[in-house]
Scaffold this motif. Sequence first.
Motif, PDB file in Angstrom:
ATOM      1  N   ASN A  22       0.597  -1.108  -0.138  1.00 48.70           N
ATOM      2  CA  ASN A  22      -0.041   0.101  -0.049  1.00 48.70           C
ATOM      3  C   ASN A  22       0.820   1.423   0.144  1.00 48.70           C
ATOM      4  O   ASN A  22       0.940   1.889   1.056  1.00 48.70           O
ATOM      5  CB  ASN A  22      -0.880  -0.125   1.231  1.00 48.70           C
ATOM      6  CG  ASN A  22      -1.852   1.054   1.247  1.00 48.70           C
ATOM      7  OD1 ASN A  22      -2.523   1.564   0.157  1.00 48.70           O
ATOM      8  ND2 ASN A  22      -1.907   1.870   2.533  1.00 48.70           N
ATOM      9  N   ARG A  23       1.692   1.483  -1.150  1.00 42.33           N
ATOM     10  CA  ARG A  23       2.506   2.757  -1.213  1.00 42.33           C
ATOM     11  C   ARG A  23       2.383   3.147  -2.540  1.00 42.33           C
ATOM     12  O   ARG A  23       2.025   2.562  -3.557  1.00 42.33           O
ATOM     13  CB  ARG A  23       3.983   2.283  -0.761  1.00 42.33           C
ATOM     14  CG  ARG A  23       4.602   1.179  -1.789  1.00 42.33           C
ATOM     15  CD  ARG A  23       5.882   0.652  -1.107  1.00 42.33           C
ATOM     16  NE  ARG A  23       5.446  -0.271  -0.063  1.00 42.33           N
ATOM     17  CZ  ARG A  23       6.157   0.037   1.416  1.00 42.33           C
ATOM     18  NH1 ARG A  23       6.750   0.972   1.425  1.00 42.33           N
ATOM     19  NH2 ARG A  23       5.841  -0.872   2.282  1.00 42.33           N
ATOM     20  N   ALA A  24       2.760   4.468  -2.603  1.00 46.31           N
ATOM     21  CA  ALA A  24       2.745   5.131  -4.096  1.00 46.31           C
ATOM     22  C   ALA A  24       4.012   4.978  -5.004  1.00 46.31           C
ATOM     23  O   ALA A  24       3.812   4.961  -6.137  1.00 46.31           O
ATOM     24  CB  ALA A  24       2.468   6.699  -3.727  1.00 46.31           C
ATOM     25  N   ALA A  29       4.460   4.045 -14.910  1.00 53.23           N
ATOM     26  CA  ALA A  29       3.866   4.836 -16.090  1.00 53.23           C
ATOM     27  C   ALA A  29       2.418   5.542 -15.400  1.00 53.23           C
ATOM     28  O   ALA A  29       1.361   5.506 -15.887  1.00 53.23           O
ATOM     29  CB  ALA A  29       3.144   3.675 -17.059  1.00 53.23           C
ATOM     30  N   GLY A  30       2.831   6.127 -14.275  1.00 54.69           N
ATOM     31  CA  GLY A  30       1.711   6.983 -13.568  1.00 54.69           C
ATOM     32  C   GLY A  30       0.801   6.136 -12.549  1.00 54.69           C
ATOM     33  O   GLY A  30       0.088   6.641 -11.744  1.00 54.69           O
ATOM     34  N   PHE A  31       1.168   4.955 -12.562  1.00 57.14           N
ATOM     35  CA  PHE A  31       0.354   3.920 -11.843  1.00 57.14           C
ATOM     36  C   PHE A  31       0.929   3.736 -10.171  1.00 57.14           C
ATOM     37  O   PHE A  31       2.360   3.416 -10.219  1.00 57.14           O
ATOM     38  CB  PHE A  31       0.269   2.645 -12.126  1.00 57.14           C
ATOM     39  CG  PHE A  31      -0.957   2.411 -13.274  1.00 57.14           C
ATOM     40  CD1 PHE A  31      -0.740   2.975 -14.455  1.00 57.14           C
ATOM     41  CD2 PHE A  31      -2.010   1.806 -12.928  1.00 57.14           C
ATOM     42  CE1 PHE A  31      -1.846   2.601 -15.466  1.00 57.14           C
ATOM     43  CE2 PHE A  31      -3.079   1.448 -13.884  1.00 57.14           C
ATOM     44  CZ  PHE A  31      -2.928   2.130 -14.912  1.00 57.14           C
ATOM     45  N   PRO A  32       0.437   4.057  -9.331  1.00 51.91           N
ATOM     46  CA  PRO A  32       1.210   4.013  -7.920  1.00 51.91           C
ATOM     47  C   PRO A  32       1.286   2.501  -7.774  1.00 51.91           C
ATOM     48  O   PRO A  32       0.552   1.639  -8.261  1.00 51.91           O
ATOM     49  CB  PRO A  32       0.012   4.466  -6.919  1.00 51.91           C
ATOM     50  CG  PRO A  32      -0.886   5.320  -7.708  1.00 51.91           C
ATOM     51  CD  PRO A  32      -0.831   4.957  -9.037  1.00 51.91           C
ATOM     52  N   PHE A  35       0.895   0.462  -5.432  1.00 52.09           N
ATOM     53  CA  PHE A  35      -0.396  -0.662  -5.171  1.00 52.09           C
ATOM     54  C   PHE A  35      -1.020  -0.995  -6.290  1.00 52.09           C
ATOM     55  O   PHE A  35      -1.318  -2.327  -5.961  1.00 52.09           O
ATOM     56  CB  PHE A  35      -1.303   0.546  -4.441  1.00 52.09           C
ATOM     57  CG  PHE A  35      -2.528  -0.034  -3.808  1.00 52.09           C
ATOM     58  CD1 PHE A  35      -2.641  -1.004  -2.790  1.00 52.09           C
ATOM     59  CD2 PHE A  35      -3.874   0.127  -4.405  1.00 52.09           C
ATOM     60  CE1 PHE A  35      -3.759  -1.654  -2.172  1.00 52.09           C
ATOM     61  CE2 PHE A  35      -5.173  -0.158  -3.796  1.00 52.09           C
ATOM     62  CZ  PHE A  35      -4.924  -1.258  -2.801  1.00 52.09           C
ATOM     63  N   TYR A  36      -1.110  -0.560  -7.192  1.00 53.21           N
ATOM     64  CA  TYR A  36      -1.928  -1.062  -8.346  1.00 53.21           C
ATOM     65  C   TYR A  36      -0.885  -1.856  -9.152  1.00 53.21           C
ATOM     66  O   TYR A  36      -1.283  -2.770  -9.752  1.00 53.21           O
ATOM     67  CB  TYR A  36      -2.475   0.262  -9.332  1.00 53.21           C
ATOM     68  CG  TYR A  36      -3.400   1.073  -8.225  1.00 53.21           C
ATOM     69  CD1 TYR A  36      -4.791   0.605  -8.335  1.00 53.21           C
ATOM     70  CD2 TYR A  36      -2.987   2.047  -7.584  1.00 53.21           C
ATOM     71  CE1 TYR A  36      -5.667   1.264  -7.479  1.00 53.21           C
ATOM     72  CE2 TYR A  36      -3.903   3.023  -7.074  1.00 53.21           C
ATOM     73  CZ  TYR A  36      -5.023   2.380  -6.537  1.00 53.21           C
ATOM     74  OH  TYR A  36      -6.092   3.189  -5.858  1.00 53.21           O
ATOM     75  N   MET A  74      -0.705  -5.123  -7.676  1.00 51.43           N
ATOM     76  CA  MET A  74      -1.954  -6.184  -7.974  1.00 51.43           C
ATOM     77  C   MET A  74      -2.098  -6.668  -9.531  1.00 51.43           C
ATOM     78  O   MET A  74      -2.332  -7.769  -9.663  1.00 51.43           O
ATOM     79  CB  MET A  74      -3.183  -5.204  -7.544  1.00 51.43           C
ATOM     80  CG  MET A  74      -3.304  -5.209  -5.947  1.00 51.43           C
ATOM     81  SD  MET A  74      -4.766  -4.522  -5.489  1.00 51.43           S
ATOM     82  CE  MET A  74      -5.085  -2.907  -6.156  1.00 51.43           C
ATOM     83  N   PHE A  75      -1.774  -5.805 -10.303  1.00 55.80           N
ATOM     84  CA  PHE A  75      -1.802  -6.041 -11.724  1.00 55.80           C
ATOM     85  C   PHE A  75      -0.709  -7.116 -12.072  1.00 55.80           C
ATOM     86  O   PHE A  75      -1.091  -8.311 -12.667  1.00 55.80           O
ATOM     87  CB  PHE A  75      -1.623  -4.882 -12.822  1.00 55.80           C
ATOM     88  CG  PHE A  75      -2.776  -4.207 -12.971  1.00 55.80           C
ATOM     89  CD1 PHE A  75      -3.861  -4.934 -13.608  1.00 55.80           C
ATOM     90  CD2 PHE A  75      -3.194  -2.955 -12.510  1.00 55.80           C
ATOM     91  CE1 PHE A  75      -5.152  -4.304 -13.866  1.00 55.80           C
ATOM     92  CE2 PHE A  75      -4.337  -2.326 -12.895  1.00 55.80           C
ATOM     93  CZ  PHE A  75      -5.520  -2.857 -13.420  1.00 55.80           C
TER      94      PHE A  75
END
Lengths: 59, 518
Positions: free
Chosen positions: A23-25, A30-33, A35-36, A39-40
């Motif tokens: 859970n971090r930025a 490519a602009g995605f923190p 966290f995302y 998961m991807f």
Amino acid sequence: MRKLLPLLLLAPFIALLAVPFYNRAEPSVAGFPFFYVWMFVWIVLAALLTWIVFRGSRA
Amino acid sequence: MTSQMESAQPPALDWTALGVFVFFFAAVTIMGFLAARWRRGDLSLLHEWGLGGRRFGPFVTWFLLGGDLYTAYTLIAVPALVYAVGAYGFFAMPYTVFVYPIVFLTMPRLWNVCRRHGWVTSADFVEGRYGSKGLALAVAFTGVLATMPYIALQLVGLEVVFEAMGLSAVAGKETPLLIAFAILALYTYSSGLRAPALIAFVKDAMLYITVIAAVVIIPMKLGGYGAVFREAQAAFAVKGGDTGVLLKPDQYWSFATLALGSAFALFLYPHSITATLSASSSDAIRRNAVWLPAYSFLLGLIALLGYMALAAHIKVSSGTMAVPALINASFPPWFAGFCFAAIALGALVPAAIMSIGAANLVTRNIWRPYVNSNLSDAAESRIAKIVSLLVKVGALACVLWLPTQFAIDLQLLGGIWILQVFPAVICGLFTRRLRPSALLCGWLAGMIAGSALAWINGLKPVYAVAFGGGVYRSIYIGLIALAINLLVAIVLTPVVVTLRRKMTLDRTLEMDYEDAAV
């Protein structure tokens, strides 16, 4: 060894239940923190591990 | 183009969008009726009508399960939650990552044993495994109960689409829904599971096109993903509370347990089991566990639409309108009509499979044992067809006459309820050590505890559990109830063993669960 192969399937659970870890930025991609991104990436890795277990069980 | 993105006008009926929508809807309706002839089988047999004759290979199963699990309501509700609270709504991603390893390890066993004994439902399996009519009834009852509100939510999804197209303003709320419903009911009745299987091809293809177009084109208009996340974060900063593009520390536990509990629940639903059992082999299921995550990737992209709606300054009164309003604001009418058709079909495919799954349960596990035990095969199939209609009428009535919130609350309870059959169904695939009467008591305890906790908590999915030392952690109520359920079953099993030494009959053999030697 082959009997232990399904244990690989524990990895996605460990990776995605460790919520405070991802859970971090940063690092962002490519602009995605992060966290995302995490998961991807794990959607793909989990599928890959499942495939390895599937192949391994019939070799 | 960009000026359009600023304002979400009250939707007016657009004839181009409606024309495209009606075209796809009509094409799919024709497919639904023609599906009866696809891989032709005797539709007066329940396993032909209700399981497509168990003939769907890995490829068809992929579309069928994808179309079945990623419903219209998912497409609307997940981004709606992201639009409202941010990162927390993304629990859907770990959820869908957890699902497939679980499927890989459990569902091939269920498929094998059901195939060997000609079983059509999870309750069939429970009865054969434990020799307990009562436990089978509990499983069947829970399945039907949890499915009804799920179908109702698909109709809510349709309603949202009709409203976004401006159709509700012209034709009223009920008429379009009644027409869509009648079409759905008729082709499910006549073609059974073949109809949603065939329609799923079209629906899923349209959905991939819609989502890929949206996640490429909309961020380009908004200045890239970096800008989307920044804008969304700015919107949450204004809003305050437990919102943001990252989780707040007090959301960690609810995020993780919701994902885990939902993953355990998904393949207990009758519609998931129906689609799984319709596969042609246990390997078809394993291959799907490898390839279905493609849909999970899609779901992650769909969730991002919630942030895009924020970044595009879409203002809607209800979060469920966020994605439809974003579509209206970002795309020309013809493509908006295409997207709405994709979402509407996303309601019809699962609604059909859900009503078939519920009908299989009622016919096999409630009607047959308790009402009329010497049904002919044809009569059994006929009853299932009628039940599939009744289930849908019930869902329709629920949507037309009760507040939408009622269906949403019931769906939340449904997830908690369906988890309570986990010990009987999933543990039962591996061991028979837990006695059926202990499992039944555990089920009852889990159902009551889960419903009560949800009720006293104002129908929210998580409950703060005290962990000694004044530490509270918010945990998904479904998992709490499941823990109580398992505990009761484990504690009562030795009691049952001493009281009643005789074991009930197990109609399955260990080899029934393994793949057949080729």
